[in-house]
Structure formats: C-alpha cells, structure tokens
Design a protein around this motif. Structure first.
Motif, PDB file in Angstrom:
ATOM      1  N   ILE A 154       0.574  -1.338   0.079  1.00 19.29           N
ATOM      2  CA  ILE A 154       0.209   0.309  -0.326  1.00 19.29           C
ATOM      3  C   ILE A 154       0.634   0.945  -0.221  1.00 19.29           C
ATOM      4  CG2 ILE A 154      -1.519   0.877   1.451  1.00 19.29           C
ATOM      5  CD1 ILE A 154      -2.373  -1.333   2.449  1.00 19.29           C
ATOM      6  N   ARG A 155       1.856   1.084   0.951  1.00 19.90           N
ATOM      7  CA  ARG A 155       2.898   2.795   1.148  1.00 19.90           C
ATOM      8  C   ARG A 155       3.628   2.839  -0.597  1.00 19.90           C
ATOM      9  NH1 ARG A 155       3.479   4.237   6.320  1.00 19.90           N
ATOM     10  NH2 ARG A 155       3.528   3.024   7.749  1.00 19.90           N
ATOM     11  N   ASN A 156       3.740   1.712  -1.339  1.00 15.72           N
ATOM     12  CA  ASN A 156       4.180   2.185  -2.436  1.00 15.72           C
ATOM     13  C   ASN A 156       3.221   2.203  -3.591  1.00 15.72           C
ATOM     14  OD1 ASN A 156       6.349   1.169  -1.825  1.00 15.72           O
ATOM     15  ND2 ASN A 156       6.685  -1.151  -2.239  1.00 15.72           N
ATOM     16  N   ARG A 157       2.018   2.431  -3.474  1.00 13.35           N
ATOM     17  CA  ARG A 157       1.201   2.690  -4.855  1.00 13.35           C
ATOM     18  C   ARG A 157       0.716   4.325  -4.521  1.00 13.35           C
ATOM     19  NH1 ARG A 157      -3.929  -0.779  -2.755  1.00 13.35           N
ATOM     20  NH2 ARG A 157      -3.131  -2.651  -3.324  1.00 13.35           N
ATOM     21  N   PRO A 158       0.181   5.281  -5.560  1.00 15.68           N
ATOM     22  CA  PRO A 158       0.570   6.394  -5.613  1.00 15.68           C
ATOM     23  C   PRO A 158      -0.136   7.290  -4.805  1.00 15.68           C
ATOM     24  CG  PRO A 158       0.418   5.042  -7.929  1.00 15.68           C
ATOM     25  CD  PRO A 158       0.587   4.407  -6.392  1.00 15.68           C
ATOM     26  N   VAL A 182       4.133   8.945   5.169  1.00 14.89           N
ATOM     27  CA  VAL A 182       4.728   9.466   6.643  1.00 14.89           C
ATOM     28  C   VAL A 182       4.238   9.246   7.374  1.00 14.89           C
ATOM     29  CG1 VAL A 182       5.284  11.916   7.961  1.00 14.89           C
ATOM     30  CG2 VAL A 182       5.394  11.701   5.609  1.00 14.89           C
ATOM     31  N   ILE A 183       2.921   8.421   7.176  1.00 21.53           N
ATOM     32  CA  ILE A 183       2.083   7.869   8.051  1.00 21.53           C
ATOM     33  C   ILE A 183       2.714   6.818   9.098  1.00 21.53           C
ATOM     34  CG2 ILE A 183      -0.585   6.888   8.130  1.00 21.53           C
ATOM     35  CD1 ILE A 183      -1.218   7.808   5.927  1.00 21.53           C
ATOM     36  N   ASN A 184       2.618   7.337  10.554  1.00 23.25           N
ATOM     37  CA  ASN A 184       3.100   6.166  11.375  1.00 23.25           C
ATOM     38  C   ASN A 184       1.988   4.745  11.378  1.00 23.25           C
ATOM     39  OD1 ASN A 184       4.545   4.801  13.170  1.00 23.25           O
ATOM     40  ND2 ASN A 184       3.973   5.828  14.580  1.00 23.25           N
ATOM     41  N   ASP A 206      -5.776  12.663   7.629  1.00 24.68           N
ATOM     42  CA  ASP A 206      -5.881  13.910   7.761  1.00 24.68           C
ATOM     43  C   ASP A 206      -4.654  14.891   8.131  1.00 24.68           C
ATOM     44  OD1 ASP A 206      -7.258  16.438   8.741  1.00 24.68           O
ATOM     45  OD2 ASP A 206      -7.804  16.105  10.670  1.00 24.68           O
ATOM     46  N   GLN A 207      -4.755  15.712   6.792  1.00 26.36           N
ATOM     47  CA  GLN A 207      -3.359  16.259   6.930  1.00 26.36           C
ATOM     48  C   GLN A 207      -3.084  17.030   7.770  1.00 26.36           C
ATOM     49  OE1 GLN A 207      -3.282  17.962   3.057  1.00 26.36           O
ATOM     50  NE2 GLN A 207      -3.350  15.674   1.871  1.00 26.36           N
ATOM     51  N   ARG A 208      -4.052  17.856   8.746  1.00 24.18           N
ATOM     52  CA  ARG A 208      -3.910  18.678   9.545  1.00 24.18           C
ATOM     53  C   ARG A 208      -2.943  17.804  10.681  1.00 24.18           C
ATOM     54  NH1 ARG A 208      -9.965  19.973  10.033  1.00 24.18           N
ATOM     55  NH2 ARG A 208      -9.907  18.217  10.001  1.00 24.18           N
ATOM     56  N   GLU A 209      -3.276  16.453  11.660  1.00 22.69           N
ATOM     57  CA  GLU A 209      -2.649  15.605  12.379  1.00 22.69           C
ATOM     58  C   GLU A 209      -1.085  15.192  12.149  1.00 22.69           C
ATOM     59  OE1 GLU A 209      -3.558  14.129  14.768  1.00 22.69           O
ATOM     60  OE2 GLU A 209      -6.319  14.297  14.341  1.00 22.69           O
ATOM     61  N   GLU A 210      -0.676  16.124  13.592  1.00 19.57           N
ATOM     62  CA  GLU A 210       0.773  15.941  13.531  1.00 19.57           C
ATOM     63  C   GLU A 210       0.962  14.518  13.112  1.00 19.57           C
ATOM     64  OE1 GLU A 210       2.446  18.420  16.371  1.00 19.57           O
ATOM     65  OE2 GLU A 210       1.505  20.280  16.091  1.00 19.57           O
ATOM     66  N   ASP A 211       0.198  13.975  13.682  1.00 20.08           N
ATOM     67  CA  ASP A 211       1.132  12.322  14.302  1.00 20.08           C
ATOM     68  C   ASP A 211      -0.009  11.601  13.457  1.00 20.08           C
ATOM     69  OD1 ASP A 211       2.336  10.222  14.832  1.00 20.08           O
ATOM     70  OD2 ASP A 211       1.779   9.868  16.388  1.00 20.08           O
ATOM     71  N   ALA A 212      -0.028  11.329  12.055  1.00 23.15           N
ATOM     72  CA  ALA A 212      -0.989  10.485  11.663  1.00 23.15           C
ATOM     73  C   ALA A 212      -1.037   8.866  11.579  1.00 23.15           C
ATOM     74  CB  ALA A 212      -0.988  11.028  10.112  1.00 23.15           C
ATOM     75  N   MET A 213      -1.568   8.905  11.880  1.00 24.80           N
ATOM     76  CA  MET A 213      -0.898   7.074  12.021  1.00 24.80           C
ATOM     77  C   MET A 213      -2.189   5.943  11.212  1.00 24.80           C
ATOM     78  SD  MET A 213      -3.116   5.443  15.046  1.00 24.80           S
ATOM     79  CE  MET A 213      -4.591   6.116  16.106  1.00 24.80           C
ATOM     80  N   VAL A 214      -2.463   4.916  10.990  1.00 20.96           N
ATOM     81  CA  VAL A 214      -2.933   3.991  11.144  1.00 20.96           C
ATOM     82  C   VAL A 214      -2.513   2.797  11.744  1.00 20.96           C
ATOM     83  CG1 VAL A 214      -3.475   1.886   9.038  1.00 20.96           C
ATOM     84  CG2 VAL A 214      -3.184   4.244   8.521  1.00 20.96           C
TER      85      VAL A 214
END
Length: 657
Positions: free
Chosen positions: A521-525, A530-532, A566-574
């Motif tokens: 998934i990370r390699n997809r366009p 940066v998402i943790n 959410d691009q407003r999140e400083e620590d975006a995570m999944v």
C-alpha cells in the motif's frame, strides 16, 4: 482507606502515564489525575503528596467537580491528622461528609465515616471511634461494598485489641478475612491474617499464632515493609512469651529496621518497647532504658498515651531492680493516672452502649429480612397456585385444539410441498443469474482491459516522443483516467473471483501477511509515506483460515485508512490490532478524516463512495464479501477519531463453508 498506586503492578509506568496526562490534558481535567499522584506519593514523599492534594482542592473547587472536591477534603484531612491538628482534620471531614451526603456520593460517604473513626482512634477516644466504625458497617452493607465492610470489621477488631478484649478482636478479624475471601479481595489480606495471629498469641494459642504468621511470611514474596515488620514483631512477642528471648531479640531488631525504613512510628514504639522488655530479662538495665527512652520519645511526639502508660510500667520495673523504689513508685503512679484518663468509666459505658445499639439495629434488620422472606414465600405460594389453575385451563384447551391442529397440519403439508417446489425453481433461476453476472464481470474486465492496456502504452510512447507541455498534460490526465478505469476493472474482477472462490484453509503467519500488505500500500500513488503504522498481535502465532481472503480484507481496510488520512494531524497513524482467542478479531484504527454518521449504514454497499476523495466504491464491498465468505462479520465500530473497523472471524472452518 485507598490503596496507594505504589502497591499496584507496573506502578512506575502508571506514574509516568499520569505525569504525561497532566501535561497533555486541559486544566479542568487534571484534578482527578492530581488526586492519583497524591495517593502515589502520600506514604513515601509526603511533601510532594501535600502539593498535589492542594492542587486537587483548588481545581475541583474552581470547576465545581464535587466528587473530586470530597476526595480533596479527605486528602487535606489526612495531613492535618498526621500532624496532630485534629480540630482542623475534623473540619475537613465534616465538610466532606456533608457534601458527600448532599450529592449521594457513596464512596465519599464511606471514606469520610472511616476518616472520623481513624481520627478518634488516633486520639484513643475508642468509644467515639467505635461509633463511626459501626456506622461504616451499616453503610457498607447498605451500599453493598464488601471491601469497605471488611475494613470496618478490621477497625472494630483493632479497638477490641487495644482495650485487651482479644476474643472479640479475633472474631472481627476472622469476619474481615471471611468477607475478603468470599469476594476475592487480596488487598491487605496478609495484614488481617497477621493481626489474627497476634490475637491467637494474646489468647495463649501460640501454635495457631506461629502457624498463621509463618504462612503469611512464606506467601509474601513482594509484601510491603509494614506486613513483614508486623509479622516479625508478632513472632518476637510470641518467642518472648515462650521464654526464647534470644530469638525474640533477633526478630524485634528485624522488625525495627523495617519500621524505620517505612517511617512507621507506631511500629517503632512497639519494637523499641519490646527490646526494652527483652533486655530487662537479660538484666541489662541500662540497655533496656535506652530502648524504652527511644520508644517514649516517639510516643510523646505522636501523642500516643496508651503506649506511654505501658512504658511507665516497664520503667517502674527497671527502677525496682535498681533499688530506686521512689522512682519506681513515681512511674507506677504515672501509669495508673494515664490509664485512668484513657479508659474512663464513661468511655467504657459508651463503648457498651454503642455495641448494644449496633446489635439492636442488626437484630431489627434480621427481623425485617425474616418477615420479608415470609411475605415472599406467601406470594410464591399464591403464584404457584395461580399458575397451576392456568395450566389446567391450558391443558383443557390444548386437547380440544389438538384435533383441529392435526387437520391444519395436513393442509399445511400440502402447501409446504407446493412452496418448496416454487422455491427450488426460484433458487435455480438465482444461480443462473449469478453465473450470468460472474460471466458478465469477467468478460467486461477482459474485453475492456486490452484496449485500456494499449491506450496506456500509447500515452507512455507519446509522452516520450512529444515533449510539448499541453500534450504532456493531456497525456498525464489520460494516464490517470485509464489507471482509474484499470483499478475499477481489477476490483470488479476481484468481486467475481470472491463470489466463485472456494475457501482454501491453510495455516500461515498473519503478522507477516499484514506487513506485506502495508508495504504494498505504501508504494501506491497518492499514499502518504509519513503515516505511522502500528501493529500489535496477541498472542503472536499462526492462524488457520483462507490466506487470499484475509489478504483482500486487510488490503482494502488498510488502504482506506492510509488514503483518507487527516493532513492536519501532526502524528498521523494507522493501527492494526489482532487478537486471537476463540475467534480471530482484527481492528483497523486511524486518526483520519472520519466518517459522516449519516452514511455509515451504506459503507459496505456496491459502488458506494463515502468521501470527496473519489474512489471506486468497491474496497469495503470486497472486504464485506470476503468476510462473509469466511463466515465472519465486519462493522464500523467508531466513525469519529479514532475511526475503527472491526472484523470477527472463526479460526477453523470446514472446506466449502
């Protein structure tokens, strides 16, 4: 009354968590956190605990958090009581009890009643202390709080022990132990057993006492200093009574060291006194005086008149042995005067009256309960009689209806046969329609994929040979469009494959599969790298199910979580959480843009798109199909931050289910 955090497992990690929360939470949410910090520090770092108690008091009053405010009064009263400021402590407790009753705060009511008992116990006003402890028993029973009930019986036992009634003290300690065992309460249980052992010793049952206290020591690997110090003190007392003064000396010194480490003044007084008695037996009078002086100094400082009266008795014995009979008589007179001031006839009368009033109240409750049981039995008999009468009527109607039912059943059998044939024909038609749909999806994806592939190749060639900006822009848009069409075709193909797939049950490493899906998934366009990503699996072991269907479920849910961040999140995570018990539970959590509650019921529909970030509308539909194929369920647990999807699957399935 409250168990300090320092006695809980992983207390250091809990402490760090509290400090982190204090820094991150808004001011109006900090008072309860400060209260927990007070409880953590109150025994080992009282200065820090006091500062936290003041903050609890200030913030709970500022934001009108009334239950926390009651707790703050409990904390401030604790420090006033420990410093001997009994009038100040009493004011805190009076205000706390009044407010707790006003807001019907049951925990606060029990807390404040217990505080009053402790306050009078510290002042050796045992009649008043007993009044509040018996009241605590009534309220703990009323509120069905077994822990507080056990504490109350323990405190009543302490009063009996101090006035020398060891039979009643033992009965109340055993009642406390019984309540804790029946309710699986481990807190303070070793201390209760230890106190019961001391009562056996005071009653001359030394074998029982030694057996109980040694059992506590043998099963108390990580006990608090207070428990071990008390066990050694009681064993020292027992060996003293048995005449084994050397053993008693060693045990008392161990107990004294532990009580000094814990800054337990009452235990220090008892140990210094006992060592004075031991050296009196050795006829080492100066050494005995030294220990008794140490005990007396602490007793005076802590205003413990009962301990002082005991010390005066031993001072009198020492000066008798020294031949100073005038000094001996002086100390004996002091002992008598002090004991008379503690155990006054009025106090003894009050203790008796309190016990009689409590016993009368208990008898009245028992009588009410007995009358209530009689009334319930009468109601039960009446109910049984009514039910029996109704059953007779029902049986009569049943026999009359039986013949009619037989005729109706024969007719229903005919109708069921007709309906079964109709349903069989409808099922055949549905199977035919499904095969036609699968064929349509396959042929559509196959027939369109060829031209799409050709178009994508031509755009790549044109991009290389035609460097014009407008041409390049059109080609890029064509490339994006064809990529989207290709994605839809791939997903339609997957839908067809899922519908026709027979699950292949194998064992595989689920953690490795999850990491593979995330890497893909990370390699997809368009995916933000940066998402943790956080993965937790309990327990970590292989699972047995269909690997391809699990891959489809994980890939679609994780791709949605990464895509709609959410691009407003400083620590975006999944986050992916996997738990394996009787079923396989998979949770995908993210702090992305969230899902509108109005559309949450349509998320898993065919071609439904939930976000402005346009997708094919097939990802969650595929995840639902794959989950149903495995006999499981999929749901949206939380639509706001953090968004959470949950998949629940059986671990082992028969082939073809």
């Amino acid at each position: 009354f409250f168990l300090p955090i320092s006695q809980e497992p992983n207390s250091q990690s809990r402490l760090q968590s509290l400090l982190d929360q204090v820094r991150s939470r808004p001011e109006e949410e900090r008072d309860s956190l400060y209260y927990e910090l007070y409880a953590h520090y109150k025994y080992n770092h009282p200065d820090s605990a006091r500062q936290y108690a003041l903050k609890v008091h200030e913030l709970s009053r500022k934001y009108n958090h009334r239950e926390v405010y009651v707790k703050s009064l409990h904390a401030l009263g604790f420090f006033a009581r420990e410093e001997g400021n009994y009038d100040t402590a009493r004011k805190y407790y009076e205000n706390g009890l009044k407010l707790a009753f006003e807001i019907e705060f049951e925990v606060g009511i029990l807390m404040m009643i217990n505080n009053f008992g402790q306050l009078y116990y510290y002042q050796q006003q045992y009649d008043s202390a007993l009044y509040y402890y018996l009241e605590e028993i009534e309220y703990a029973t009323k509120y069905n709080q077994p822990y507080d009930l056990a504490i109350s019986y323990n405190n009543v036992a302490s009063i009996y022990s101090n006035i020398g009634n060891y039979d009643e003290a033992l009965n109340n300690y055993l009642k406390c132990i019984e309540i804790k065992n029946n309710n699986n309460i481990k807190v303070g249980l070793e201390l209760n057993y230890c106190n019961a052992g001391n009562c056996y010793a005071e009653l001359g049952k030394y074998d029982n006492a030694i057996k109980i206290i040694n059992s506590v020591l043998n099963n108390c690997q990580d006990c608090d200093f207070q428990i071990t110090a008390m066990c050694y003190k009681y064993l020292g007392n027992i060996y003293f009574e048995l005449g084994d003064f050397k053993n008693a000396e060693n045990l008392c010194k161990i107990s004294l060291y532990n009580s000094i480490q814990r800054k337990d003044l009452m235990s220090q007084i008892n140990n210094y006194t006992q060592l004075g008695r031991i050296y009196l037996q050795f006829n080492e009078l100066n050494t005995s005086l030294k220990y008794l002086d140490s005990a007396n100094e602490i007793a005076i400082r802590s205003k413990s008149r009962l301990n002082q009266s005991n010390l005066y008795q031993y001072y009198s014995l020492i000066y008798e042995k020294k031949g100073d009979f005038l000094q001996a008589l002086n100390y004996k007179n002091k002992m008598v005067i002090l004991r008379d001031s503690i155990f006054t006839p009025e106090q003894s009368k009050n203790i008796k009256n309190n016990l009689l009033a409590f016993q009368q109240a208990q008898n009245e409750l028992a009588l009410q309960e007995k009358e209530s049981r009689i009334q319930r039995n009468r109601q039960f008999i009446y109910l049984i009689s009514s039910i029996t009468f109704l059953l007779l009527i029902i049986i009569l109607f049943y026999y009359r209806a039986l013949a009619l039912r037989r005729k109706i059943s024969e007719r229903l059998g005919e109708l069921v046969g007709i309906r079964t044939r109709e349903l069989s024909e409808s099922n055949m038609q549905l199977m035919s329609s499904r095969n036609d749909l699968d064929t349509f999806l396959y042929r559509t994806s196959h027939d369109i994929r060829g031209p799409i592939t050709t178009l994508m190749g031509l755009t790549n060639i044109a991009r290389v040979e035609g460097p014009g900006k407008i041409t390049t822009s059109f080609l890029e848009k064509m490339d994006i469009t064809t990529a989207k069409i290709n994605e839809i075709i791939n997903r339609l193909t997957n839908v067809s494959q899922i519908n026709s797939l027979v699950p292949d049950i194998t064992s595989f490493d689920l953690v490795a599969l999850a990491n593979e899906s995330v890497s893909e998934i990370r390699n997809r366009p368009g995916i933000d790298t940066v998402i943790n990503f956080r993965l937790s699996c309990r327990p970590v072991e292989e699972v047995r199910t269909d690997k391809n269907l699990i891959r489809i479920i994980l890939t679609n849910l994780l791709e949605n979580a990464f895509k709609y961040n959410d691009q407003r999140e400083e620590d975006a995570m999944v986050a992916l959480k996997i738990e394996q018990n009787s079923r396989l539970d998979i949770k995908i959590i993210d702090n992305g843009i969230g899902i509108d509650p109005a559309i949450s019921g349509r998320l898993f529909d065919f071609f439904f798109v939930a976000s402005e970030k346009r997708g094919a509308g097939l990802g969650l539909y595929q995840a639902r199909l794959a989950t149903q194929k495995l006999g499981g369920s999929i749901s949206l647990v939380n639509n706001k931050k953090p968004t959470c999807f949950r998949v629940s699957l059986p671990l082992v399935q028969d082939r073809g289910n």
